[in-house]
Design a protein around this motif. Structure first.
Motif, mmCIF file in Angstrom:
data_model
loop_
_atom_site.group_PDB
_atom_site.id
_atom_site.type_symbol
_atom_site.label_atom_id
_atom_site.label_comp_id
_atom_site.label_asym_id
_atom_site.label_seq_id
_atom_site.Cartn_x
_atom_site.Cartn_y
_atom_site.Cartn_z
ATOM 1 N N TYR A 33 -3.455 10.102 3.366
ATOM 2 C CA TYR A 33 -4.834 10.494 3.097
ATOM 3 C C TYR A 33 -5.718 10.136 4.283
ATOM 4 N N ILE A 34 -5.552 8.934 4.806
ATOM 5 C CA ILE A 34 -6.355 8.483 5.943
ATOM 6 C C ILE A 34 -6.077 9.357 7.159
ATOM 7 N N ASP A 35 -4.793 9.651 7.413
ATOM 8 C CA ASP A 35 -4.429 10.494 8.552
ATOM 9 C C ASP A 35 -5.044 11.889 8.441
ATOM 10 N N GLN A 36 -5.198 12.367 7.219
ATOM 11 C CA GLN A 36 -5.777 13.693 6.996
ATOM 12 C C GLN A 36 -7.306 13.652 6.997
ATOM 13 N N GLY A 37 -7.865 12.467 7.195
ATOM 14 C CA GLY A 37 -9.319 12.332 7.219
ATOM 15 C C GLY A 37 -9.939 12.298 5.832
ATOM 16 N N ARG A 38 -9.135 12.049 4.828
ATOM 17 C CA ARG A 38 -9.635 12.013 3.454
ATOM 18 C C ARG A 38 -9.935 10.572 3.056
ATOM 19 N N ASN A 39 -10.779 10.417 2.077
ATOM 20 C CA ASN A 39 -11.145 9.101 1.573
ATOM 21 C C ASN A 39 -9.961 8.523 0.789
ATOM 22 N N PRO A 40 -9.480 7.325 1.160
ATOM 23 C CA PRO A 40 -8.325 6.754 0.449
ATOM 24 C C PRO A 40 -8.604 6.460 -1.025
ATOM 25 N N VAL A 71 0.866 -1.176 0.000
ATOM 26 C CA VAL A 71 0.000 0.000 0.000
ATOM 27 C C VAL A 71 0.903 1.226 0.000
ATOM 28 N N PRO A 72 0.718 2.139 -0.959
ATOM 29 C CA PRO A 72 1.545 3.349 -0.967
ATOM 30 C C PRO A 72 1.369 4.149 0.321
ATOM 31 N N LEU A 73 2.459 4.722 0.801
ATOM 32 C CA LEU A 73 2.411 5.506 2.037
ATOM 33 C C LEU A 73 1.463 6.691 1.919
ATOM 34 N N GLU A 74 1.288 7.203 0.703
ATOM 35 C CA GLU A 74 0.402 8.341 0.502
ATOM 36 C C GLU A 74 -1.032 8.003 0.897
ATOM 37 N N VAL A 75 -1.423 6.733 0.748
ATOM 38 C CA VAL A 75 -2.770 6.322 1.135
ATOM 39 C C VAL A 75 -2.954 6.523 2.641
ATOM 40 N N PHE A 76 -1.929 6.160 3.409
ATOM 41 C CA PHE A 76 -2.014 6.349 4.859
ATOM 42 C C PHE A 76 -2.042 7.831 5.213
#
Length: 134
Positions: free
Chosen positions: A70-77, A63-68
């Motif tokens: 996005y999740i940390d920022q409260g955005r939809n992965p 899983v790309p780190l950018e996905v995490f």
């Protein structure tokens, strides 16, 4: 492949529910609820062990780190995938534009060089034809 994720999802849902119940017990702790608290803690430990077992089935998933992020920022992965595709499309259009420009430049250059150096360009075209189309 989907059943691997389903298995993990099931274990995570059970774990989350157990943690929720544990939070309720702890927030209103009574000495008489010590046995229930111990039971929930044991369930939590076994839930973590079950999740760890799922890890072995999913070791080949990256899983790309950018996905995490996005999740940390409260955005939809799923937005990550959409934005990656949009960036790829934009980059593809840029590259296509450069290729079209270079193709036009090549045609114009060959045309102008043929006017100035007709003999050399005739030899060049003969050599290019021998090598095959490019």
């Amino acid at each position: 492949m989907a059943e691997k994720f389903d298995n993990l999802e099931e274990h995570l849902e059970k774990f989350i529910e157990n943690i929720r119940q544990l939070g309720i017990i702890v927030s209103d702790f009574q000495p008489s609820s010590q046995a229930v608290l111990n039971q929930k803690l044991n369930f939590m430990i076994s839930g973590l062990q079950d999740i760890d077992k799922c890890q072995k089935q999913l070791h080949d998933i990256n899983v790309p780190l950018e996905v995490f992020e996005y999740i940390d920022q409260g955005r939809n992965p799923q937005l990550y995938t959409k934005e990656c595709l949009e960036r790829a499309l934009a980059r593809n259009e840029q590259v296509k534009g450069k290729i079209d420009t270079m193709t036009k430049f090549k045609s114009l250059l060959i045309s102008e060089l043929s006017k100035v150096f007709p003999e050399e360009m005739a030899k060049y075209k003969d050599i290019r034809e021998e090598d095959g189309p490019s």
